[in-house]
Enzyme design. Sequence first.
Site, PDB file in Angstrom:
ATOM      1  CD  GLU A   1       5.143   1.587   2.428  1.00 43.76           C
ATOM      2  OE1 GLU A   1       4.523   2.597   2.087  1.00 43.76           O
ATOM      3  OE2 GLU A   1       5.938   1.588   3.388  1.00 43.76           O
TER       4      GLU A   1
ATOM      5  CG  ASP B   1       9.027   1.448  -0.465  1.00 45.69           C
ATOM      6  OD1 ASP B   1       8.446   1.753   0.595  1.00 45.69           O
ATOM      7  OD2 ASP B   1       9.386   2.290  -1.307  1.00 45.69           O
TER       8      ASP B   1
END
Length: 252
Positions: free
Chosen positions: A80, A108
Site C-alpha cells: 500500500e 496492503d
Amino acid sequence: MEDFVRQCFNPMIVELAEKAMKEYGEDPKIETNKFAAICTHLEVCFMYSDFHFIDERSESIIVESGDPNALLKHRFEIIEGRDRTMAWTVVNSICNTTGVEKPKFLPDLYDYKEDRFIEIGVTRREVHTYYLEKANKIKSEKTHIHIFSFTGEEMATKADYTLDEESRARIKTRLFTIRQEMASRGLWDSFVNPREAKRQLKKNLKSLEPCADLPTKVSHRTSPALKTLEPMWMDSNRTAALRASFLKCQKR
C-alpha cells in the site's frame, strides 16, 4: 477536514495519499473525507509493520531501537502507498520468490513469516459488516484480512490477529485519537454520516467554483520513499516522524 489531515498526519503520508487520489482522478481538496480515510489507512499499514523483524533463525521479533549489527529482515513488505505499476511489480516478485498464489486484487502487506498477503481494513462501521464486504470482494482464502475500527474493535481471518496485543493496541490508540481529534473539531459526524458527507462535498465544490479557471501550480517533487523497491517504511527516521505526528495530534 483538509486542514485537519495536514496537521495530524505525517507529511509523507499526506503526500502518498494525494498521489493515490490523483492517480484515480480524485481531488483531495474536494473529497476531503476520502483524503482523511486514505491517510488513516496508510498510517495503520505503516504502524502494522513497525518494529517487526525476522532474525537469522526465521523467528519473528520486535525491535524498537535498531541494532545495526543484527541480521534482521523486515517481517512485512508494505505494498500500500506505491503506485499501481510498482505495487504489482512487488507482488509479482514476491509470488515468484515464495511460490505464493498471486492475488486478484492488490493487497496492503506481505507477511514473510506466515507467507501470506494481508488486506488491512479501517472502518467507521461495524467490523463484521466491513469484514464480510472485504471477504466477498477478495474471494480468496489465501489473503488474510484484518479489520480495525475507530471504536477499538477488530476482526481477522480465523481470529488470527498476526500481531502481538501491544502492537495492535498502539494502532487502536491512534485510531481513537484520530476520532477524538475529529470530534473536537466538529468533523466526526460528517466523516461517518454519508448524507452529511455528501452535503459537505457539495459545499466544497461550490466554494471552488470561482477558482475553476485559475492556473494551478503543480509540484513534481517525488517522495524519497518512492525511489526504492527494497523493503522500506520501517526505518528509524520514519518511525520518529510518525511518533512526532502522533504526539502533535495528541497535544491539540
